[in-house]
Design a protein around this motif. Sequence first.
Motif, PDB file in Angstrom:
ATOM      1  N   ILE A  78       0.854  -1.183   0.000  1.00  0.00           N
ATOM      2  CA  ILE A  78       0.000   0.000   0.000  1.00  0.00           C
ATOM      3  C   ILE A  78       0.885   1.226   0.000  1.00  0.00           C
ATOM      4  O   ILE A  78       1.975   1.223   0.589  1.00  0.00           O
ATOM      5  CB  ILE A  78      -0.965   0.001   1.219  1.00  0.00           C
ATOM      6  CG1 ILE A  78      -2.038   1.078   1.050  1.00  0.00           C
ATOM      7  CG2 ILE A  78      -0.212   0.165   2.521  1.00  0.00           C
ATOM      8  CD1 ILE A  78      -3.169   0.954   2.052  1.00  0.00           C
ATOM      9  N   LEU A  87      -0.856  -1.665   6.167  1.00  0.00           N
ATOM     10  CA  LEU A  87      -1.560  -2.939   6.042  1.00  0.00           C
ATOM     11  C   LEU A  87      -1.127  -3.874   7.154  1.00  0.00           C
ATOM     12  O   LEU A  87       0.065  -3.963   7.468  1.00  0.00           O
ATOM     13  CB  LEU A  87      -1.263  -3.599   4.690  1.00  0.00           C
ATOM     14  CG  LEU A  87      -1.912  -2.988   3.451  1.00  0.00           C
ATOM     15  CD1 LEU A  87      -1.386  -3.657   2.200  1.00  0.00           C
ATOM     16  CD2 LEU A  87      -3.430  -3.119   3.519  1.00  0.00           C
ATOM     17  N   VAL A 133      -6.649  -2.982   6.425  1.00  0.00           N
ATOM     18  CA  VAL A 133      -6.057  -1.715   6.028  1.00  0.00           C
ATOM     19  C   VAL A 133      -6.299  -0.713   7.148  1.00  0.00           C
ATOM     20  O   VAL A 133      -7.400  -0.628   7.697  1.00  0.00           O
ATOM     21  CB  VAL A 133      -6.616  -1.219   4.680  1.00  0.00           C
ATOM     22  CG1 VAL A 133      -8.121  -1.044   4.730  1.00  0.00           C
ATOM     23  CG2 VAL A 133      -5.950   0.080   4.272  1.00  0.00           C
ATOM     24  N   SER A 136      -5.260   6.357  -1.404  1.00  0.00           N
ATOM     25  CA  SER A 136      -4.146   5.423  -1.479  1.00  0.00           C
ATOM     26  C   SER A 136      -4.546   4.289  -2.413  1.00  0.00           C
ATOM     27  O   SER A 136      -5.678   4.249  -2.919  1.00  0.00           O
ATOM     28  CB  SER A 136      -3.802   4.890  -0.086  1.00  0.00           C
ATOM     29  OG  SER A 136      -2.759   3.935  -0.165  1.00  0.00           O
ATOM     30  N   ILE A 196      -4.007  -0.104  -2.850  1.00  0.00           N
ATOM     31  CA  ILE A 196      -3.473  -1.409  -2.466  1.00  0.00           C
ATOM     32  C   ILE A 196      -3.119  -2.136  -3.756  1.00  0.00           C
ATOM     33  O   ILE A 196      -3.949  -2.282  -4.651  1.00  0.00           O
ATOM     34  CB  ILE A 196      -4.495  -2.223  -1.662  1.00  0.00           C
ATOM     35  CG1 ILE A 196      -4.838  -1.508  -0.353  1.00  0.00           C
ATOM     36  CG2 ILE A 196      -3.970  -3.617  -1.370  1.00  0.00           C
ATOM     37  CD1 ILE A 196      -5.957  -2.180   0.420  1.00  0.00           C
TER      38      ILE A 196
END
Length: 668
Positions: A314, A321, A342, A357, A359
């Motif tokens: 991430i 994470l 998360v 953000s 992942i």
Amino acid sequence: VQTSERTLPYEFDLKAELAGANLIVLENSGQGENDDKMDLGIVRVDNSSTATFTLVNPGDQQLYINDIDFNSGALTAFSYSIVGGGNLPLTLQPFGAPNDGNRADFLLTFTPEYTGDFTDTLIIQSSDTTGDYLVQLSGIGVSPTLVVEESQGLPNDNYLPFGWRPVNQPDSTDIILSNAGTDALTLYGWKFQNAIPNDFDVNPKVNPDPAVTHDDIILQPGEARPLTITFLASLEGAFNDTLIIYSDDGQHLISLSSLAGQSAIPSLGFEYGGTPYDSLALDIGNVSLGQSASKPFKIVNNGKVELTVNSISIVGEGFSLAGADLAQPLVLQQGKSYQLRVIFDATPDLPIQNFLSTITIDSTAPQMIVPVSAAIVTPEINVSTTLLDFGAIDESQQKTLNLQISNSGNTDLVISNWSAQDSQFSIDVPELNLLDNNLVIAPNQTVTVAVTFDPQIFGATDIPWNLISNDYDEPTTTITLSAQSLGRPFSIPPNTSRAFYDADGDLVTVSLNEGYATLYLNKGLLNNADINSLMLYDTTPNSELKITVRGGQTSVGSIQSDDCLGSINAPNVSINHSIDINGSLDELLLNNVANNAYIHIAQYSSKPMTVKAEKIGQQVTFDLASNVKTFQASSYAGGNLTAPQMDLLKITNGGLGANASLGTGSLN
């Protein structure tokens, strides 16, 4: 006779007597000896071997060959024919007949239909008086047998399933070719039935053309060798093929039936909140400044083949994470999942704004990128003032002031405590904003809080009123509550008394013989005084203020008079603040005088004063306008003592700590 030394000639006389017909059997066209046994050797099944034999009549009469048969009859593996043609019966001329008429050549054939040892008896029926001629026949039938076995232990050796495989992840297994027969097996080669070999492969590769012999493989009886079959899984889909093995066994073809394999691109699923990922961002939601929040999610193998996850990462400020540190690649079988979390940490150094953000999940499936969002929120408390000044309020009155509290932040302002520490103040908040005993103010909302002062204690009150909230950088907001209570007055007419119990439960009686007084009582202990003040009116030099205490002591904040006064008789009363007599005073009897107290007698009296007290504290001022006959105390810690003249100053316990400005007199 030939020897190693020399050759010696010998002569023999050969004699024979010919008598009647006779039969002899010679092998190899009459070149062999008379024999009653013939071996046709080892012959591959369905192939043949041959041998010749000759029937000869060495007698002097004709020989009739009536019939030739086999003991096994039609089931025999042997057969014969007359060389040059012809049929039985057959006549052989006597010995010496021209053109070899005394013999006949036969071809014997051995053709095994299966493997094993074969025997039979050839029966020659003739006119030879000795009877039938019997010849024992023998031969061996052999054959190679190709056996194909797959190495997975499946019940059907002609079916080789590979199952589901990820695209571009080949899978291999072996099949075993063995010779279970009794003769050498020649493997010419093998090939796949499909013309374009894009699904399976075989190793080693051997040209299946029997005419190409340099790569033929020979397996002796009982010998075996493996072939490696590979499912290439180079494309997505289902594949089937047939491997054809060419050999000299039977018809030279053995089909290893269906090679089956299904390949698919691994499929990675992403779920959170019980819902599959559908291209929307995983929203952590609002996170209060200084707090953290998290949401669980799962990665799922929702394909039909094994999935290998290599990394989960991430990026983005504030995001992290839990469970993403993979020591080695994570292998998920079909339908299996792996849970992670998360986290967004709203640290104070981050701005109040929305955050994005991603992942990133790298696996054998196509790379997956999941957007993640969070927002830092915080309430901002604002108050209309930090001082609520109620002014001077009579004891029988109340006063209410309003305080506006607003929230300029972007999340709810939650005030968990808004009570005042002084019971004289009561707080009234809007009921619509109450939730679970908290005062909740939405963003951009302003509420009005009513603060009511109900005076119960005489004197000035200044207290901090603390609002405890979830404002991160201002968890405590302080408003000063200021008020002046005029207390509860009691009137004391001349020659009457007023009795009450002080805070310690002692009975206090106040009386004044001339003039009248107004008594203000504290409800509680403000400035350590049970009587806040005594206001004297219309007093004379004959007026006596008398305060008696039954059971102990009490205290008075201040005594004030604008007129002359004869005496203040209060030996069990301590003065906490002041005595201010704007006229004259002849006698003052007290218990203790507190620090910083001020005693002021403004006018001269023709009668010298008498002052008696116990302990006089620090910074205590006696400003006496009249002459003093006697000033006596057990101690006087410090301050100023002023009088025009003092006859006797007596401190019974220790020295005088005060500055004395006196006229003539004696000092003890």
